[in-house]
Design an enzyme around this catalytic site. Structure first.
Site, PDB file in Angstrom:
ATOM      1  N   ASP A  44     -13.648 -30.625  -3.105  1.00 36.44           N
ATOM      2  CA  ASP A  44     -13.627 -31.171  -4.458  1.00 36.44           C
ATOM      3  C   ASP A  44     -12.349 -31.941  -4.748  1.00 36.44           C
ATOM      4  O   ASP A  44     -12.345 -32.870  -5.559  1.00 36.44           O
ATOM      5  CB  ASP A  44     -13.797 -30.046  -5.479  1.00 36.44           C
ATOM      6  N   GLU A 115     -10.282 -30.413 -16.528  1.00 38.42           N
ATOM      7  CA  GLU A 115      -9.701 -29.781 -17.703  1.00 38.42           C
ATOM      8  C   GLU A 115      -8.268 -30.246 -17.923  1.00 38.42           C
ATOM      9  O   GLU A 115      -7.600 -30.710 -17.002  1.00 38.42           O
ATOM     10  CB  GLU A 115      -9.720 -28.250 -17.589  1.00 38.42           C
ATOM     11  N   ASP A 144      -1.168 -16.562 -22.262  1.00 35.13           N
ATOM     12  CA  ASP A 144      -0.591 -17.173 -21.065  1.00 35.13           C
ATOM     13  C   ASP A 144      -0.845 -18.670 -21.044  1.00 35.13           C
ATOM     14  O   ASP A 144      -0.097 -19.428 -20.418  1.00 35.13           O
ATOM     15  CB  ASP A 144      -1.184 -16.551 -19.798  1.00 35.13           C
ATOM     16  N   THR A 155     -17.135 -24.998 -14.676  1.00 40.35           N
ATOM     17  CA  THR A 155     -17.343 -24.009 -13.611  1.00 40.35           C
ATOM     18  C   THR A 155     -16.097 -23.824 -12.756  1.00 40.35           C
ATOM     19  O   THR A 155     -16.144 -23.089 -11.766  1.00 40.35           O
ATOM     20  CB  THR A 155     -18.504 -24.434 -12.700  1.00 40.35           C
ATOM     21  N   ALA A 156     -14.996 -24.460 -13.115  1.00 43.38           N
ATOM     22  CA  ALA A 156     -13.772 -24.370 -12.323  1.00 43.38           C
ATOM     23  C   ALA A 156     -12.814 -23.369 -12.976  1.00 43.38           C
ATOM     24  O   ALA A 156     -13.159 -22.205 -13.169  1.00 43.38           O
ATOM     25  CB  ALA A 156     -13.164 -25.766 -12.178  1.00 43.38           C
ATOM     26  N   SER A 160     -13.078 -19.175 -14.403  1.00 43.95           N
ATOM     27  CA  SER A 160     -12.181 -18.100 -13.976  1.00 43.95           C
ATOM     28  C   SER A 160     -11.501 -17.433 -15.168  1.00 43.95           C
ATOM     29  O   SER A 160     -11.144 -16.255 -15.102  1.00 43.95           O
ATOM     30  CB  SER A 160     -11.122 -18.650 -13.016  1.00 43.95           C
TER      31      SER A 160
END
Length: 255
Positions: A44, A115, A144, A155-156, A160
């Site tokens: 990617d 993002e 954070d 989805t990246a 998470s």
């Protein structure tokens, strides 16, 4: 029929570098400016690098997986490449535009496909003020970090951080906190794609924060503005039955 003019780009991974000359010998090679389509070889990261170079013209990119993460890539096959490209399904992506002002008053601009994220630089938590379309939505988020993710990027890093997965055609952005401490129960928000998000760092001299547009980082920021760039569209090609919307749907049922 005029032969398809292909430009090849390979990541530095040995697997990608090994097949690059073979594909150029087999199909010819044009510069990206001359080509009808660009074939990215790797993971990617190779796809994102290629798309960033095409922000101004939106030339279509077809990826073949020869790396680690390959969510945006197709399976690698050396044979029948022009036919696969001609039969491919197209996904259109709208990138994000970041304007970040650092503590010295310098304005940094960058684009992101996945993002735009803010992260604390030290052991101290970040304190962020969130403004959406000129209206203060949260006076202080202790966390954070915080990100604004596109459907393609949902989805990246967003996933998470337990953010929502967005269908590729959704006219939405995900605003997702990273390890929110206060308000502890806040899990983020869904915003319309046209929203303008301003994020101000509270006490940036004592609690430094960095901002990243994908992998392009600016440190010691005071304020960030995030918007979708309506003037730019990116085109990614996928083999039939493996289009990005199908991959995103499969990801939601993966365990």
């Amino acid at each position: 029929m005029t032969p398809l003019r292909i430009a090849f780009y390979a990541s530095k991974r040995p697997e990608a570098q090994q097949v690059l000359p073979q594909l150029r010998d087999k199909y010819g090679h044009y510069s990206e400016e001359e080509a009808d389509v660009i074939v990215a070889l790797g993971g990617d990261g190779a796809m994102l690098d290629t798309l960033r170079r095409r922000f101004d013209d939106g030339k279509p990119v077809y990826g073949m997986h020869l790396g680690t993460v390959g969510f945006l890539m197709n399976d690698f096959h050396a044979d029948g490449l022009p036919e696969r490209i001609e039969a491919a399904e197209r996904a259109t992506l709208s990138p994000l535009r970041m304007q970040a002002t650092d503590l010295d008053g310098t304005v940094h601009r960058a684009m992101a496909i996945n993002e735009i994220s803010l992260l604390r630089q030290t052991a101290q938590s970040a304190r962020l003020k969130i403004i959406v379309d000129g209206r203060v939505r949260m006076e202080e988020l202790v966390c954070d970090g915080l990100m604004v993710a596109t459907p393609a990027g949902s989805t990246a890093y967003n996933l998470s951080a337990h953010g929502p997965i967005l269908p590729i055609g959704a006219k939405l952005l995900a605003l997702t906190p990273v390890s929110a401490f206060r308000p502890r129960r806040w899990r983020g928000a869904l915003l319309k794609a046209e929203a303008r998000v301003d994020i101000e760092v509270v006490a940036p001299d004592r609690r430094p924060v960095s901002a990243s547009a994908d992998n392009e980082e600016v440190r010691n920021i005071a304020k960030v503005t995030v918007e979708t760039d309506p003037a730019r569209t990116l085109k990614v090609l996928f083999d039939p039955g493996h289009a990005l919307d199908e991959r995103i749907l499969r990801e939601q049922f993966a365990f």
